[in-house]
Design a protein around this motif. Structure first.
Motif, PDB file in Angstrom:
ATOM      1  N   MET A  64      43.244  50.020 -17.043  1.00 57.91           N
ATOM      2  CA  MET A  64      43.657  50.357 -15.688  1.00 57.91           C
ATOM      3  C   MET A  64      42.439  50.425 -14.790  1.00 57.91           C
ATOM      4  SD  MET A  64      45.792  53.735 -14.532  1.00 57.91           S
ATOM      5  CE  MET A  64      46.507  53.881 -12.905  1.00 57.91           C
ATOM      6  N   THR A  65      42.534  49.848 -13.591  1.00 57.88           N
ATOM      7  CA  THR A  65      41.468  49.925 -12.604  1.00 57.88           C
ATOM      8  C   THR A  65      41.927  50.765 -11.415  1.00 57.88           C
ATOM      9  OG1 THR A  65      42.225  47.869 -11.560  1.00 57.88           O
ATOM     10  CG2 THR A  65      40.516  47.676 -13.256  1.00 57.88           C
ATOM     11  N   ASP A  66      40.995  51.028 -10.502  1.00 55.24           N
ATOM     12  CA  ASP A  66      41.239  51.738  -9.249  1.00 55.24           C
ATOM     13  C   ASP A  66      41.235  53.253  -9.469  1.00 55.24           C
ATOM     14  OD1 ASP A  66      42.059  52.683  -6.714  1.00 55.24           O
ATOM     15  OD2 ASP A  66      43.002  50.757  -6.315  1.00 55.24           O
ATOM     16  N   SER A  67      40.222  53.912  -8.939  1.00 50.87           N
ATOM     17  CA  SER A  67      39.983  55.310  -9.275  1.00 50.87           C
ATOM     18  C   SER A  67      41.095  56.256  -8.829  1.00 50.87           C
ATOM     19  CB  SER A  67      38.644  55.766  -8.678  1.00 50.87           C
ATOM     20  OG  SER A  67      38.652  55.701  -7.265  1.00 50.87           O
ATOM     21  N   SER A  68      41.714  56.018  -7.670  1.00 44.83           N
ATOM     22  CA  SER A  68      42.762  56.949  -7.218  1.00 44.83           C
ATOM     23  C   SER A  68      43.981  56.931  -8.145  1.00 44.83           C
ATOM     24  CB  SER A  68      43.169  56.639  -5.780  1.00 44.83           C
ATOM     25  OG  SER A  68      42.100  56.915  -4.896  1.00 44.83           O
ATOM     26  N   PRO A  69      44.549  55.754  -8.459  1.00 39.39           N
ATOM     27  CA  PRO A  69      45.634  55.744  -9.452  1.00 39.39           C
ATOM     28  C   PRO A  69      45.196  56.244 -10.827  1.00 39.39           C
ATOM     29  CG  PRO A  69      45.670  53.718  -8.175  1.00 39.39           C
ATOM     30  CD  PRO A  69      44.392  54.428  -7.829  1.00 39.39           C
ATOM     31  N   GLN A  70      43.939  56.022 -11.187  1.00 38.29           N
ATOM     32  CA  GLN A  70      43.454  56.546 -12.466  1.00 38.29           C
ATOM     33  C   GLN A  70      43.539  58.072 -12.484  1.00 38.29           C
ATOM     34  OE1 GLN A  70      39.522  54.833 -12.606  1.00 38.29           O
ATOM     35  NE2 GLN A  70      40.196  52.980 -13.673  1.00 38.29           N
ATOM     36  N   ILE A  71      43.127  58.716 -11.397  1.00 37.37           N
ATOM     37  CA  ILE A  71      43.211  60.177 -11.320  1.00 37.37           C
ATOM     38  C   ILE A  71      44.662  60.630 -11.435  1.00 37.37           C
ATOM     39  CG2 ILE A  71      42.975  62.139  -9.741  1.00 37.37           C
ATOM     40  CD1 ILE A  71      40.360  60.925  -8.771  1.00 37.37           C
ATOM     41  N   THR A  72      45.552  59.931 -10.730  1.00 40.31           N
ATOM     42  CA  THR A  72      46.970  60.301 -10.760  1.00 40.31           C
ATOM     43  C   THR A  72      47.536  60.194 -12.175  1.00 40.31           C
ATOM     44  OG1 THR A  72      47.264  59.598  -8.462  1.00 40.31           O
ATOM     45  CG2 THR A  72      49.248  59.741  -9.832  1.00 40.31           C
ATOM     46  N   ARG A  73      47.191  59.132 -12.882  1.00 42.26           N
ATOM     47  CA  ARG A  73      47.699  58.987 -14.251  1.00 42.26           C
ATOM     48  C   ARG A  73      47.117  60.057 -15.171  1.00 42.26           C
ATOM     49  NH1 ARG A  73      48.360  53.633 -18.133  1.00 42.26           N
ATOM     50  NH2 ARG A  73      48.767  54.800 -20.046  1.00 42.26           N
ATOM     51  N   LEU A  74      45.838  60.339 -15.037  1.00 40.97           N
ATOM     52  CA  LEU A  74      45.242  61.386 -15.863  1.00 40.97           C
ATOM     53  C   LEU A  74      45.921  62.738 -15.606  1.00 40.97           C
ATOM     54  CD1 LEU A  74      41.480  60.406 -15.514  1.00 40.97           C
ATOM     55  CD2 LEU A  74      42.855  60.226 -17.596  1.00 40.97           C
ATOM     56  N   GLU A  75      46.284  62.993 -14.346  1.00 33.57           N
ATOM     57  CA  GLU A  75      46.984  64.236 -14.016  1.00 33.57           C
ATOM     58  C   GLU A  75      48.336  64.309 -14.722  1.00 33.57           C
ATOM     59  OE1 GLU A  75      46.340  66.965 -12.110  1.00 33.57           O
ATOM     60  OE2 GLU A  75      44.257  66.374 -11.736  1.00 33.57           O
ATOM     61  N   SER A  76      48.997  63.164 -14.858  1.00 33.60           N
ATOM     62  CA  SER A  76      50.328  63.153 -15.461  1.00 33.60           C
ATOM     63  C   SER A  76      50.288  63.239 -16.982  1.00 33.60           C
ATOM     64  CB  SER A  76      51.090  61.896 -15.034  1.00 33.60           C
ATOM     65  OG  SER A  76      50.552  60.727 -15.639  1.00 33.60           O
ATOM     66  N   GLU A  77      49.171  62.847 -17.589  1.00 31.07           N
ATOM     67  CA  GLU A  77      49.118  62.759 -19.048  1.00 31.07           C
ATOM     68  C   GLU A  77      48.260  63.829 -19.711  1.00 31.07           C
ATOM     69  OE1 GLU A  77      48.292  58.864 -20.546  1.00 31.07           O
ATOM     70  OE2 GLU A  77      49.757  57.877 -19.239  1.00 31.07           O
ATOM     71  N   TYR A  78      47.411  64.509 -18.951  1.00 30.32           N
ATOM     72  CA  TYR A  78      46.500  65.491 -19.538  1.00 30.32           C
ATOM     73  C   TYR A  78      46.637  66.811 -18.786  1.00 30.32           C
ATOM     74  CZ  TYR A  78      44.355  61.531 -21.912  1.00 30.32           C
ATOM     75  OH  TYR A  78      44.144  60.423 -22.693  1.00 30.32           O
TER      76      TYR A  78
END
Length: 343
Positions: A64-78
């Motif tokens: 996955m690329t793009d830091s903003s969506p990366q943060i959002t996904r990390l928030e949902s999974e961790y």
């Protein structure tokens, strides 16, 4: 907790942003330099960094690329040590300021690195070593010339021109002054814990305060607190959240947002907001140039196709707010210039 792989470069502000996020959230990760002998992640659809590899139980890796969506996904999974304020209105302000850093402050980062000779030469010498510390001197010389020619040649694409110089450099200096004042009172933008915007600003400011000679000298002179803050934010795994939680999670009261945060929103509203709106309008009209007024001066550059997606995400976040939260956001943004982003 499943580890992830972070692929990027030491010179990449968005990579450093995401590495700091992973450290603060205490998410186990493996660090890989792009193009090095350890770079074993599958290729992403878009060849940009940072790349985060999410490892599945079956051994496959989803990149996955793009830091903003990366943060959002990390928030949902961790779970734990979240970057997102519990108050929806405050979370939106944080999201907006993250985008300001990612899409406007980055112009100053690129401008300083590839405008002045000491900065150009330092980057030309050091950046090639990320891929291969043991490259021959001849290969490093060729890479030095290639990188400089390519990056200096791209300055105008991000708005780094002689005509725009006072706008870009003025915005950097004003941001330093604002953060210098903020950090005399509190450790982060929105309270006693870091949000998305803190890490976004950190990523863009690392090169300008610790790497590139010209903006670093400005930062040390104007904003020594900011320079020290950058060192701290690089690894906040140690930050004791419980010590700063008075029942509000460590976040400021959105109904009493500090005046200095309002001033930062005004700075974003006079720079980032007019550019984002004009850029989207130019692309929609099929124009070959963005033209707008920024801080009382005329700003021009070629349209940039990525940023309308950021504007769309911002408007989607605003549209998802409930009526009460939207009213709070409207009150905060009124008169800052950022209200035009969601009008």
């Amino acid at each position: 907790m499943r580890p992830v792989t972070l692929k990027g470069a030491f010179s990449s502000p968005y990579t450093l942003k995401m590495r700091a996020v992973l450290r603060y959230r205490r998410i186990p990760y493996r660090w890989v330099l792009r193009g090095s002998e350890w770079d074993d992640l599958p290729e992403a659809k878009v060849p940009v960094i940072p790349v985060i590899g999410f490892h599945n139980d079956d051994g496959s890796v989803e990149v996955m690329t793009d830091s903003s969506p990366q943060i959002t996904r990390l928030e949902s999974e961790y779970e734990g040590r979240s970057l997102v304020p519990s108050d929806a209105a405050l979370a939106f302000i944080d999201f907006l300021l993250e985008d300001y850093a990612d899409e406007w402050v980055t112009k100053a980062m690129y401008h300083y690195r590839w405008t002045y000779e000491p900065d150009i030469e330092k980057s030309g010498r050091l950046l090639p070593l990320d891929r291969d510390l043991h490259a021959s001197d001849e290969n490093l010389r060729r890479s030095h010339d290639f990188i400089i020619d390519r990056q200096v040649g791209r300055r105008a694409l991000v708005g780094s021109t002689e005509a725009n110089l006072p706008i870009i450099e003025g915005s950097y200096e004003r941001l330093l002054d604002l953060l210098q004042r903020l950090l005399s009172e509190r450790p982060f933008l929105l309270g006693a814990r870091p949000g998305r915007a803190d890490f976004a600003l950190f990523g863009q400011l690392v090169p300008m305060t610790w790497w590139d000679p010209t903006p670093m000298a400005i930062a040390v002179e104007r904003a020594p607190r900011v320079v020290n803050w950058i060192q701290r934010v690089d690894d906040l795994s140690w930050w004791p959240l419980d010590e700063h939680d008075d029942g509000d999670g460590g976040w400021v009261d959105v109904a009493a947002l500090p005046e200095i945060v309002h001033e930062i929103l005004c700075e974003a509203g006079s720079t980032y907001a007019p550019f984002m709106i004009a850029n989207a309008a130019a692309l929609e009209a099929g124009a070959d140039e963005v033209a707008c007024e920024i801080s009382g001066l005329e700003y021009r550059q070629a349209p940039f196709r990525y940023q309308p997606k950021c504007l769309q995400w911002l408007r989607q976040e605003y549209g998802a707010l409930d009526d009460a939260s939207r009213a709070v956001v409207d009150s905060i943004l009124s008169g800052t210039g950022c209200d035009r982003l969601v009008a």
